[in-house]
Design an enzyme around this catalytic site. Structure first.
Site, PDB file in Angstrom:
ATOM      1  N   LYS A 220      47.120 -11.241  -2.602  1.00 15.02           N
ATOM      2  CA  LYS A 220      46.610 -10.958  -4.044  1.00 15.02           C
ATOM      3  C   LYS A 220      45.296 -10.500  -4.138  1.00 15.02           C
ATOM      4  CE  LYS A 220      46.317 -11.252  -8.339  1.00 15.02           C
ATOM      5  NZ  LYS A 220      46.910 -10.379  -9.323  1.00 15.02           N
ATOM      6  N   LEU A 221      44.307 -10.711  -3.582  1.00 14.34           N
ATOM      7  CA  LEU A 221      43.207 -10.177  -3.424  1.00 14.34           C
ATOM      8  C   LEU A 221      43.134  -8.761  -2.962  1.00 14.34           C
ATOM      9  CD1 LEU A 221      40.751 -13.016  -2.086  1.00 14.34           C
ATOM     10  CD2 LEU A 221      41.128 -12.374  -4.479  1.00 14.34           C
ATOM     11  N   PHE A 226      42.735  -2.823  -3.521  1.00 18.22           N
ATOM     12  CA  PHE A 226      43.375  -1.573  -3.466  1.00 18.22           C
ATOM     13  C   PHE A 226      43.569  -0.921  -4.688  1.00 18.22           C
ATOM     14  CE2 PHE A 226      45.046  -0.593   1.001  1.00 18.22           C
ATOM     15  CZ  PHE A 226      44.428  -1.373   1.710  1.00 18.22           C
ATOM     16  N   CYS A 276      40.021  -9.405 -13.946  1.00 16.84           N
ATOM     17  CA  CYS A 276      40.338  -9.704 -12.417  1.00 16.84           C
ATOM     18  C   CYS A 276      39.883  -8.634 -11.565  1.00 16.84           C
ATOM     19  CB  CYS A 276      41.780  -9.864 -12.207  1.00 16.84           C
ATOM     20  SG  CYS A 276      42.339 -11.305 -13.184  1.00 16.84           S
ATOM     21  N   ARG A 346      38.035  -8.599 -21.922  1.00 16.52           N
ATOM     22  CA  ARG A 346      37.054  -9.301 -20.417  1.00 16.52           C
ATOM     23  C   ARG A 346      36.885  -8.037 -19.542  1.00 16.52           C
ATOM     24  NH1 ARG A 346      40.787 -14.172 -18.890  1.00 16.52           N
ATOM     25  NH2 ARG A 346      42.280 -12.776 -19.336  1.00 16.52           N
TER      26      ARG A 346
HETATM   27  P1  NAD Z   1      42.825 -17.667 -18.948  1.00 14.90           P
HETATM   28  O1  NAD Z   1      41.342 -18.035 -19.027  1.00 14.90           O
HETATM   29  O2  NAD Z   1      43.750 -16.884 -19.965  1.00 14.90           O
HETATM   30  O3  NAD Z   1      43.637 -19.178 -19.165  1.00 14.90           O
HETATM   31  C1  NAD Z   1      43.484 -19.995 -18.312  1.00 14.90           C
HETATM   32  C2  NAD Z   1      43.554 -21.480 -19.341  1.00 14.90           C
HETATM   33  O4  NAD Z   1      43.288 -22.400 -18.453  1.00 14.90           O
HETATM   34  C3  NAD Z   1      42.674 -21.612 -20.320  1.00 14.90           C
HETATM   35  O5  NAD Z   1      43.414 -21.564 -21.506  1.00 14.90           O
HETATM   36  C4  NAD Z   1      41.957 -22.615 -20.155  1.00 14.90           C
HETATM   37  O6  NAD Z   1      41.738 -23.710 -21.212  1.00 14.90           O
HETATM   38  C5  NAD Z   1      42.836 -23.596 -19.302  1.00 14.90           C
HETATM   39  N1  NAD Z   1      42.277 -24.618 -18.491  1.00 14.90           N
HETATM   40  C6  NAD Z   1      41.070 -24.584 -17.674  1.00 14.90           C
HETATM   41  N2  NAD Z   1      40.715 -25.772 -17.022  1.00 14.90           N
HETATM   42  C7  NAD Z   1      42.004 -26.408 -17.478  1.00 14.90           C
HETATM   43  C8  NAD Z   1      42.430 -27.797 -16.970  1.00 14.90           C
HETATM   44  N3  NAD Z   1      41.323 -28.688 -16.223  1.00 14.90           N
HETATM   45  N4  NAD Z   1      43.364 -28.582 -17.665  1.00 14.90           N
HETATM   46  C9  NAD Z   1      44.052 -27.734 -18.458  1.00 14.90           C
HETATM   47  N5  NAD Z   1      43.928 -26.370 -18.871  1.00 14.90           N
HETATM   48  C10 NAD Z   1      42.905 -25.899 -18.144  1.00 14.90           C
HETATM   49  O7  NAD Z   1      43.007 -17.088 -17.466  1.00 14.90           O
HETATM   50  P2  NAD Z   1      44.278 -16.061 -17.374  1.00 14.90           P
HETATM   51  O8  NAD Z   1      44.034 -14.659 -17.595  1.00 14.90           O
HETATM   52  O9  NAD Z   1      45.549 -16.640 -17.554  1.00 14.90           O
HETATM   53  O10 NAD Z   1      44.093 -16.183 -15.351  1.00 14.90           O
HETATM   54  C11 NAD Z   1      44.432 -17.447 -14.896  1.00 14.90           C
HETATM   55  C12 NAD Z   1      44.436 -17.011 -13.359  1.00 14.90           C
HETATM   56  O11 NAD Z   1      45.376 -16.189 -12.918  1.00 14.90           O
HETATM   57  C13 NAD Z   1      43.022 -16.707 -12.785  1.00 14.90           C
HETATM   58  O12 NAD Z   1      42.713 -16.906 -11.436  1.00 14.90           O
HETATM   59  C14 NAD Z   1      43.347 -14.926 -12.888  1.00 14.90           C
HETATM   60  O13 NAD Z   1      42.663 -14.284 -11.718  1.00 14.90           O
HETATM   61  C15 NAD Z   1      45.035 -14.830 -12.411  1.00 14.90           C
HETATM   62  N6  NAD Z   1      45.467 -13.550 -12.927  1.00 14.90           N
HETATM   63  C16 NAD Z   1      45.243 -13.291 -14.178  1.00 14.90           C
HETATM   64  C17 NAD Z   1      46.039 -12.165 -14.399  1.00 14.90           C
HETATM   65  C18 NAD Z   1      45.729 -11.486 -15.964  1.00 14.90           C
HETATM   66  O14 NAD Z   1      46.538 -10.333 -16.114  1.00 14.90           O
HETATM   67  N7  NAD Z   1      45.189 -12.057 -16.822  1.00 14.90           N
HETATM   68  C19 NAD Z   1      46.997 -11.514 -13.600  1.00 14.90           C
HETATM   69  C20 NAD Z   1      47.230 -12.020 -12.387  1.00 14.90           C
HETATM   70  C21 NAD Z   1      46.458 -13.176 -12.063  1.00 14.90           C
HETATM   71  C1  UGA Z   2      45.389  -5.762 -13.068  1.00 15.29           C
HETATM   72  C2  UGA Z   2      46.656  -5.110 -11.839  1.00 15.29           C
HETATM   73  O1  UGA Z   2      47.334  -4.202 -12.179  1.00 15.29           O
HETATM   74  C3  UGA Z   2      47.767  -6.458 -11.895  1.00 15.29           C
HETATM   75  O2  UGA Z   2      48.843  -6.166 -10.874  1.00 15.29           O
HETATM   76  C4  UGA Z   2      47.164  -7.833 -11.507  1.00 15.29           C
HETATM   77  O3  UGA Z   2      48.061  -8.851 -11.735  1.00 15.29           O
HETATM   78  C5  UGA Z   2      45.997  -8.198 -12.573  1.00 15.29           C
HETATM   79  O4  UGA Z   2      44.988  -6.984 -12.709  1.00 15.29           O
HETATM   80  C6  UGA Z   2      45.076  -9.405 -12.361  1.00 15.29           C
HETATM   81  O5  UGA Z   2      45.067  -9.857 -11.127  1.00 15.29           O
HETATM   82  O6  UGA Z   2      44.725  -9.693 -13.201  1.00 15.29           O
HETATM   83  P1  UGA Z   2      45.248  -5.555 -15.614  1.00 15.29           P
HETATM   84  O7  UGA Z   2      43.787  -5.779 -15.127  1.00 15.29           O
HETATM   85  O8  UGA Z   2      46.015  -6.449 -16.814  1.00 15.29           O
HETATM   86  O9  UGA Z   2      46.166  -5.785 -14.264  1.00 15.29           O
HETATM   87  O10 UGA Z   2      45.397  -4.192 -15.859  1.00 15.29           O
HETATM   88  P2  UGA Z   2      45.717  -2.619 -15.238  1.00 15.29           P
HETATM   89  O11 UGA Z   2      46.664  -1.887 -15.569  1.00 15.29           O
HETATM   90  O12 UGA Z   2      45.473  -2.932 -13.839  1.00 15.29           O
HETATM   91  O13 UGA Z   2      44.254  -1.795 -15.559  1.00 15.29           O
HETATM   92  C7  UGA Z   2      43.068  -2.382 -15.049  1.00 15.29           C
HETATM   93  C8  UGA Z   2      41.861  -1.570 -15.726  1.00 15.29           C
HETATM   94  O14 UGA Z   2      42.015  -0.204 -14.793  1.00 15.29           O
HETATM   95  C9  UGA Z   2      41.950  -0.977 -17.063  1.00 15.29           C
HETATM   96  O15 UGA Z   2      40.665  -0.936 -17.617  1.00 15.29           O
HETATM   97  C10 UGA Z   2      42.378   0.226 -17.060  1.00 15.29           C
HETATM   98  O16 UGA Z   2      42.299   1.132 -18.170  1.00 15.29           O
HETATM   99  C11 UGA Z   2      41.941   0.924 -15.879  1.00 15.29           C
HETATM  100  N1  UGA Z   2      42.833   1.995 -15.142  1.00 15.29           N
HETATM  101  C12 UGA Z   2      43.969   1.659 -14.643  1.00 15.29           C
HETATM  102  C13 UGA Z   2      42.023   3.348 -14.850  1.00 15.29           C
HETATM  103  O17 UGA Z   2      40.842   3.249 -15.340  1.00 15.29           O
HETATM  104  N2  UGA Z   2      42.933   4.222 -14.007  1.00 15.29           N
HETATM  105  C14 UGA Z   2      44.114   4.005 -13.833  1.00 15.29           C
HETATM  106  O18 UGA Z   2      44.643   5.002 -13.411  1.00 15.29           O
HETATM  107  C15 UGA Z   2      44.742   2.795 -14.011  1.00 15.29           C
END
Ligand code: NAD
Ligand code: UGA
Length: 462
Positions: A220-221, A226, A276, A346
């Site tokens: 995932k990281l 990449f 992220c 964010r």
């Molecule tokens: P988010 O902040 O939108 O949601 C997290 C939620 O967890 C919040 O609503 C918070 O109130 C809740 N929470 C925290 N502590 C809690 C507890 N003890 N009990 C119950 N609820 C609790 O975060 P997100 O964007 O959904 O990301 C969550 C994880 O997924 C992160 O690790 C992130 O890196 C990962 N991730 C995010 C994305 C994305 O597109 N946002 C994509 C892939 C992975």
């Molecule tokens: C990204 C990854 O694409 C997801 O696979 C992953 O699950 C997620 O992070 C996560 O772990 O949170 P996301 O951040 O929602 O998803 O959006 P992206 O489409 O990846 O865009 C990220 C940023 O890169 C945006 O600001 C976008 O404008 C920018 N971007 C993207 C560019 O500047 N150029 C590109 O060619 C593509």
């Protein structure tokens, strides 16, 4: 109605927990899916048609299952007690204090959740890491969970989420792959199979990958690193393009047609945002430092450095173009979300760019179709002349410059002749997403500054 065959719980009703569980519930009517959160307002919103996150198509998916086998609640303990499988999808931000501040993942929410699970459990459970976590977190989790005196066994699984915001529904419906990592013990393999069974309800088996738990955590990281690296790579080349007459879109197209390189994630612009990429790369950097691999740490850190540089460079370009001062000038930022089709701001590049412009004493007006609420929150407490305006044309009225921060499709179709007429002249447009019709804008009368392409100016020789 037949009783549910499994009770699934998700702790954390955010951008990942909400959509992921909605999709599982919609596709697995035989499972009961409950999503809990400590944030009462968020849970209340999930029960209405005004969902707490903007994601195209999500409401339709939620509506298929809500009240049938998808439930939202704030009762975390009751949810834990009933569940067979618990997804943990709480936030894992970058640590802001103590050892590893600014780089390491802050695991306090995760650990708190693990302790809550132990407290409220009465039978064996599978605990799924859905949040993005440093590799080897599962070891710590297992120790906390299994140090209970109730004789309960918890099996920890890593099932990282790869969805991107704005396309979450499509990404969940037809993912490139789903990854399930487990310990390779008999209990681990049984838990792994339970996870595969969930996703096999709608995803072809060949797209469901299984691996050892550390590979899943690390993948995932690495996936995010990449993806971000490609953006920083093309952005680094955009600098050269501006100086040499090359066009970064043409370069990206030419290299992207090489099937070994591929065409995606090569769009130059103001840099990547989102919750992220930055945090996950810094997390990787911290891990490398922790293991003493400083050269590797510096390599990945440079991806973040180039991203910061690209944003600084964008503001410098604005300053130089606008006669070395923007003090007192009205500048309209078109878009504040970190990308189109989301209200999420964010780590949006617009945040740092707005701040820098305010430092230069510009009068900043921000417009965005979905993110104005978050923008106000992000910039609260800043001193300076700052305005929020839902209508793009009104935002541009009386402005010296428009700077495009987000690639919202609506910005492609605005009446730029009317916008130009309403602005102070000479009027500038800085296309931080490189997606407008630059020639047309130039013909209307704008001085146009794309990223990674020569600028088009009416001011030569003045
Ligand atoms: P988010 O902040 O939108 O949601 C997290 C939620 O967890 C919040 O609503 C918070 O109130 C809740 N929470 C925290 N502590 C809690 C507890 N003890 N009990 C119950 N609820 C609790 O975060 P997100 O964007 O959904 O990301 C969550 C994880 O997924 C992160 O690790 C992130 O890196 C990962 N991730 C995010 C994305 C994305 O597109 N946002 C994509 C892939 C992975
Ligand atoms: C990204 C990854 O694409 C997801 O696979 C992953 O699950 C997620 O992070 C996560 O772990 O949170 P996301 O951040 O929602 O998803 O959006 P992206 O489409 O990846 O865009 C990220 C940023 O890169 C945006 O600001 C976008 O404008 C920018 N971007 C993207 C560019 O500047 N150029 C590109 O060619 C593509």
């Amino acid at each position: 109605m037949a009783p549910f065959t499994k009770h699934i719980l998700c702790i954390g009703a955010g951008y990942v927990g909400g959509p992921t569980m909605a999709m599982i519930a919609a596709k697995c009517p035989d499972y009961e899916v409950t999503v809990v959160d400590i944030n009462e307002a968020r849970i209340a919103q999930w029960q209405t048609d005004e969902l707490p996150i903007y994601e195209p198509g999500l409401l339709d998916v939620v509506k298929v299952a809500r009240g049938r086998n998808l439930f939202f609640s704030t009762d975390v303990a009751a949810g834990i007690a009933k569940a067979d499988i618990i997804f943990v999808s709480v936030n894992t931000p970058t640590k802001t204090f103590g050892e590893g501040a600014g780089k390491a993942a802050d695991l306090q929410y995760w650990e708190k959740t693990a302790r809550q699970i132990v407290q409220a459990s009465q039978h064996n459970k599978i605990v799924v890491e859905k949040s993005t976590l440093p590799v080897r977190t599962a070891r710590a989790m297992e120790r906390i969970l299994n140090a209970n005196d109730k004789g309960i066994h918890f099996e920890v699984i890593s099932n990282p989420e790869f969805l991107a915001e704005g396309t979450a529904v499509q990404d969940l419906l037809q993912p490139d792959r789903v990854l399930v990592g487990s310990q390779e013990t008999p209990e681990g393999l049984i838990a792994r199979q339970s996870m595969v069974d969930i996703y096999a309800h709608w995803i072809p088996r060949r797209r469901i990958l299984t691996s050892n738990i550390w590979s899943a955590e690390l993948s995932k990281l690495v996936a995010n690193a990449f993806l971000a690296q490609r953006i920083s790579s093309i952005n680094s080349i955009s600098v050269l393009c501006e100086r040499t007459g090359a066009d970064v879109n043409e370069v990206a197209h030419a290299i992207g047609m090489d099937s070994r390189i591929g065409a995606k994630f090569l769009k130059a612009g103001v840099g990547f945002g989102g919750s992220c990429f930055r945090k996950d790369i810094l997390n990787l950097v911290y891990l490398c430092e922790h293991y003493g691999f400083d050269e590797v740490a510096r390599y990945w850190e440079s991806v973040v450095n180039i991203n910061d540089y690209q944003q600084q460079r964008f503001v410098r370009t604005m300053l130089h173009a606008m006669f070395n001062t923007v003090a007192g000038k009205r500048i309209a930022l078109f878009g504040f979300a970190f990308k189109a089709d989301t209200g999420d701001t964010r780590e949006s590049p617009a945040i740092s760019i707005a701040r820098k412009l305010l430092d230069e004493r510009a009068r900043v007006v921000i417009t965005d179709p979905k993110a104005l609420g978050n923008a106000k929150h992000d910039l609260q407490g800043l001193t300076g002349d700052l305005e929020f305006e839902p209508d793009a044309l009104r935002a541009a009225k009386g402005a010296h410059a428009v700077a495009v921060m987000t690639d919202w499709d609506v910005y492609r179709h605005l009446d730029y002749a009317a916008i130009h007429a309403a602005m102070v002249h000479p009027a500038f447009i800085f296309d931080g997403r490189n997606f407008l019709d630059h020639k047309q804008l130039f013909d209307i009368g704008f001085n146009v500054y794309p990223v990674g392409k020569p600028y088009l100016s009416h001011l030569h020789g003045q």
